[in-house]
Design an enzyme around this catalytic site. Structure first.
Site, mmCIF file in Angstrom:
data_model
loop_
_atom_site.group_PDB
_atom_site.id
_atom_site.type_symbol
_atom_site.label_atom_id
_atom_site.label_comp_id
_atom_site.label_asym_id
_atom_site.label_seq_id
_atom_site.Cartn_x
_atom_site.Cartn_y
_atom_site.Cartn_z
ATOM 1 N N ASP A 160 24.638 -9.598 -12.927
ATOM 2 C CA ASP A 160 24.848 -10.550 -11.826
ATOM 3 C C ASP A 160 23.848 -10.273 -10.698
ATOM 4 O O ASP A 160 23.209 -11.168 -10.187
ATOM 5 C CB ASP A 160 26.283 -10.426 -11.292
ATOM 6 C CG ASP A 160 27.313 -10.802 -12.346
ATOM 7 O OD1 ASP A 160 27.078 -11.799 -13.061
ATOM 8 O OD2 ASP A 160 28.333 -10.087 -12.470
ATOM 9 N N HIS A 220 23.158 -4.641 3.680
ATOM 10 C CA HIS A 220 22.975 -5.972 4.273
ATOM 11 C C HIS A 220 22.640 -7.002 3.195
ATOM 12 O O HIS A 220 23.253 -8.073 3.132
ATOM 13 C CB HIS A 220 21.855 -5.896 5.325
ATOM 14 C CG HIS A 220 21.434 -7.226 5.867
ATOM 15 N ND1 HIS A 220 21.824 -7.675 7.107
ATOM 16 C CD2 HIS A 220 20.666 -8.226 5.337
ATOM 17 C CE1 HIS A 220 21.312 -8.880 7.313
ATOM 18 N NE2 HIS A 220 20.601 -9.239 6.250
ATOM 19 N N GLU A 221 21.685 -6.667 2.335
ATOM 20 C CA GLU A 221 21.262 -7.631 1.307
ATOM 21 C C GLU A 221 22.395 -7.944 0.337
ATOM 22 O O GLU A 221 22.542 -9.090 -0.106
ATOM 23 C CB GLU A 221 20.026 -7.117 0.558
ATOM 24 C CG GLU A 221 18.787 -6.928 1.440
ATOM 25 C CD GLU A 221 18.388 -8.172 2.226
ATOM 26 O OE1 GLU A 221 18.624 -9.294 1.758
ATOM 27 O OE2 GLU A 221 17.837 -8.000 3.337
ATOM 28 N N HIS A 224 24.410 -10.809 1.364
ATOM 29 C CA HIS A 224 23.875 -12.111 0.927
ATOM 30 C C HIS A 224 24.206 -12.359 -0.539
ATOM 31 O O HIS A 224 24.570 -13.469 -0.919
ATOM 32 C CB HIS A 224 22.358 -12.150 1.087
ATOM 33 C CG HIS A 224 21.884 -12.171 2.509
ATOM 34 N ND1 HIS A 224 22.359 -13.062 3.443
ATOM 35 C CD2 HIS A 224 20.960 -11.402 3.155
ATOM 36 C CE1 HIS A 224 21.746 -12.851 4.604
ATOM 37 N NE2 HIS A 224 20.892 -11.841 4.458
ATOM 38 N N HIS A 230 23.694 -14.858 7.838
ATOM 39 C CA HIS A 230 23.482 -13.976 8.987
ATOM 40 C C HIS A 230 24.515 -14.189 10.080
ATOM 41 O O HIS A 230 24.953 -15.314 10.328
ATOM 42 C CB HIS A 230 22.081 -14.181 9.553
ATOM 43 C CG HIS A 230 21.048 -13.491 8.721
ATOM 44 N ND1 HIS A 230 19.756 -13.910 8.643
ATOM 45 C CD2 HIS A 230 21.144 -12.400 7.921
ATOM 46 C CE1 HIS A 230 19.083 -13.102 7.838
ATOM 47 N NE2 HIS A 230 19.920 -12.193 7.368
HETATM 48 ZN ZN LIG Z 1 19.698 -10.934 5.786
#
Ligand SMILES: [Zn+2]
Ligand SMILES: *[C@@H]1O[C@H](CO)[C@@H](O)[C@H](O)[C@H]1NC(C)=O
Ligand SMILES: *[C@@H]1O[C@H](CO)[C@@H](O)[C@H](O)[C@H]1NC(C)=O
Ligand SMILES: *[C@@H]1O[C@H](CO)[C@@H](O)[C@H](O)[C@H]1NC(C)=O
Ligand SMILES: *[C@@H]1O[C@H](CO)[C@@H](O)[C@H](O)[C@H]1NC(C)=O
Ligand SMILES: *[C@@H]1O[C@H](CO)[C@@H](O)[C@H](O)[C@H]1NC(C)=O
Ligand SMILES: [Zn+2]
Length: 470
Positions: A160, A220-221, A224, A230
């Site tokens: 995934d 952080h990524e 997403h 954001h």
């Molecule tokens: Zn970002």
């Protein structure tokens, strides 16, 4: 004749200068406009204008996009690429746009399963493979701890979330830009590229406070990859700009917990996890942990953050402590500036650090017993230096230290209330300005006039952060 001489002189100067420095072919305004346009094209869907006939139209679109960007970051919405805007634009950040863009699938994409697979396709030469694997696992745990999601590592072709380090143009229409600038980007949930995370292979990836620590960028990524966009909360993990954080002590902020739970529901853990919230300057209940001056500015410490107030600027800036001083702890308890040594001393528990600008001096932390405190003193509430003496406030008493002799003055501790008339409650923070001690206690501050020996004013603490309302 006269003017010719000057002209020759100027030409000569120019000639001399150009030997040392490349002569810029653009004015600073042109350079700034270019920086702004480039940023807005990358992160705010500003279309690229190629033809002259479109230029006029582009000017008003650029102003609108600038305002959108300034609104997102909480800057003064001027529509102009002023200094604070340009400064924000040059910070290292995530490559995903700040408002729905070409890399985000329309709608609210989410994974339909809670068990997700991930594969690490390749590595960075700056870290051992086992270090990268551990950091990736820790970054995924940030999200699995607060949601029903599980992550399972696979070495099979299909996964995934596919994780890779790539440089420059790497086949997804979103080229990387070399060192600094864009650090990484990721794709929202979906088949194929969906969920994948790309790190810019040209960054120096670390597991320390040096730039750039892989852990916060990876965490952080993955946000997403799971469907989050954001956040405008400067304390959130999903804020677009880089901030250092240590995996071992990291706690996912509440803003991000709320985000992931809005998509996937609560954690399967019987005790629902909670996280830190970002302090808001204008909250009427705002209190400070410590305050100090530093080279003409005032720093107000609170939890993981500090507000930085410059005497000439309206805006007060909120920053992570770790952004300036990566090895300082959160929750600082006291701080003072030693003007003669140009140092700031920072206290937490029975330890203290000496700071020179951005640098922490070697050999710290040290024990506060160096100042001559008895063992019964295990923490300082507040400290301030004035006319060669440093005052330390502990509960309802204070000590006075002589900076020259480097020892406590005799006769201390003394009662705060009996020396500083009008200061009745426990002091949480203090700093000094124009012969005044500014004492902070709860949501109030007291202006104590050192020459008149009395309190001459009381007001709300957050006045110092330019809060006028309420
Ligand atoms: Zn970002
Ligand atoms: C903007 O920054 C430049 C260089 O850093 C400085 O010379 C200029 O005075 C600043 N302008 C404002 C309005 O602060
Ligand atoms: C998800 O993985 C966990 C172990 O990581 C397993 O116990 C559970 O049965 C799996 N759930 C599904 C729906 O496959
Ligand atoms: C950090 O990374 C380096 C290089 O991969 C490694 O030698 C070191 O053991 C790592 N340190 C920690 C604390 O993981
Ligand atoms: C890592 O894999 C990605 C995706 O296959 C590729 O684009 C990239 O060039 C690879 N990076 C390196 C350093 O080999
Ligand atoms: C915002 O910009 C306007 C116009 O340039 C200026 O008058 C005002 O002082 C600025 N406000 C802040 C908080 O910087
Ligand atoms: Zn990519």
């Amino acid at each position: 004749m006269f003017s010719l001489k000057i002209l020759l002189f100027l030409l000569l100067r120019h000639e001399q200068l150009s030997k040392g420095f490349p002569v810029p072919s653009e004015s600073p305004e042109e350079t700034n406009a270019k920086i702004a346009q480039d940023y807005l094209e990358k992160f705010y869907q500003l279309p690229r204008y190629i033809y002259k006939s479109e230029r006029k139209k582009s000017a008003s679109v650029i102003v609108e996009k600038l305002k959108e960007m300034q609104r997102f970051f909480g800057l003064n919405v001027t529509g102009k690429p002023n200094n604070e805007t340009l400064e924000m634009m040059t910070k290292p950040r995530c490559g995903v746009p700040d408002s729905g863009g070409f890399m985000l699938t329309p709608g609210n994409p989410k994974w339909q399963r809670t068990n997700l697979t991930y594969r690490i396709i390749n590595y960075t030469r700056h870290l051992l493979e086992t270090d990268v694997e551990r950091i990736i696992e820790q970054a995924l745990q940030v999200w699995s701890r607060v949601s029903p999601l599980n992550f399972i590592r696979t070495s099979e072709e299909e996964a995934d979330i596919k994780i890779s380090f790539a440089q420059g143009d790497h086949g997804d229409n979103s080229p990387f830009d070399g060192p600094n600038g864009i650090l990484a980007h990721a794709f929202q949930p979906g088949p194929g590229l969906g969920g994948d995370v790309h790190f810019d292979a040209e960054e120096i990836w670390t597991n320390t406070s040096e730039n750039y620590n892989l852990f916060p960028v990876a965490a952080h990524e993955f946000g997403h990859s799971l469907g989050l966009s954001h956040s405008t909360d400067p304390g959130a993990l999903m804020y677009p700009n880089y901030a250092f954080s240590e995996p071992s002590t990291y706690s996912l902020p509440q803003d991000d917990i709320n985000g992931i739970q809005a998509i996937y529901g609560p954690s399967s853990n019987p005790v629902q996890p909670t996280g830190p919230t970002t302090p808001t300057a204008c909250s009427p209940r705002l209190t400070f942990d410590a305050i100090t001056t530093l080279r003409g500015e005032i720093f107000f410490f609170k939890d993981r953050y500090f507000w930085r107030k410059h005497p000439q600027l309206q805006r007060v800036e909120l920053n992570f402590i770790s952004l300036f001083w990566p090895s300082l702890p959160n929750g600082i308890q006291a701080a003072y500036e030693d003007f003669d040594k140009d140092l700031v001393f920072i206290f937490k528990g029975n330890q203290y650090w000496a700071v020179s600008g951005y640098d922490i001096l070697q050999g710290y932390p040290k024990s506060i017993s160096n100042y001559g405190f008895p063992c019964s003193v295990q923490a300082i509430d507040a400290a301030v230096s004035y006319r060669g003496k440093t005052y330390f406030f502990v509960n309802n008493e204070f000590w006075r230290y002589d900076d020259q002799r480097q020892s406590m003055d005799p006769g201390y501790p003394k009662s705060i209330a009996s020396t500083f008339q009008g200061i009745e409650s426990k002091i949480e923070a203090v700093f000094q300005q124009h012969d005044f001690f500014l004492f902070f206690s709860g949501p109030r501050y007291y202006a104590y006039d050192f020459n008149a020996h009395r309190v001459t004013g009381v007001d709300r603490s957050n006045r110092w952060l330019n809060c006028r309302s309420e």
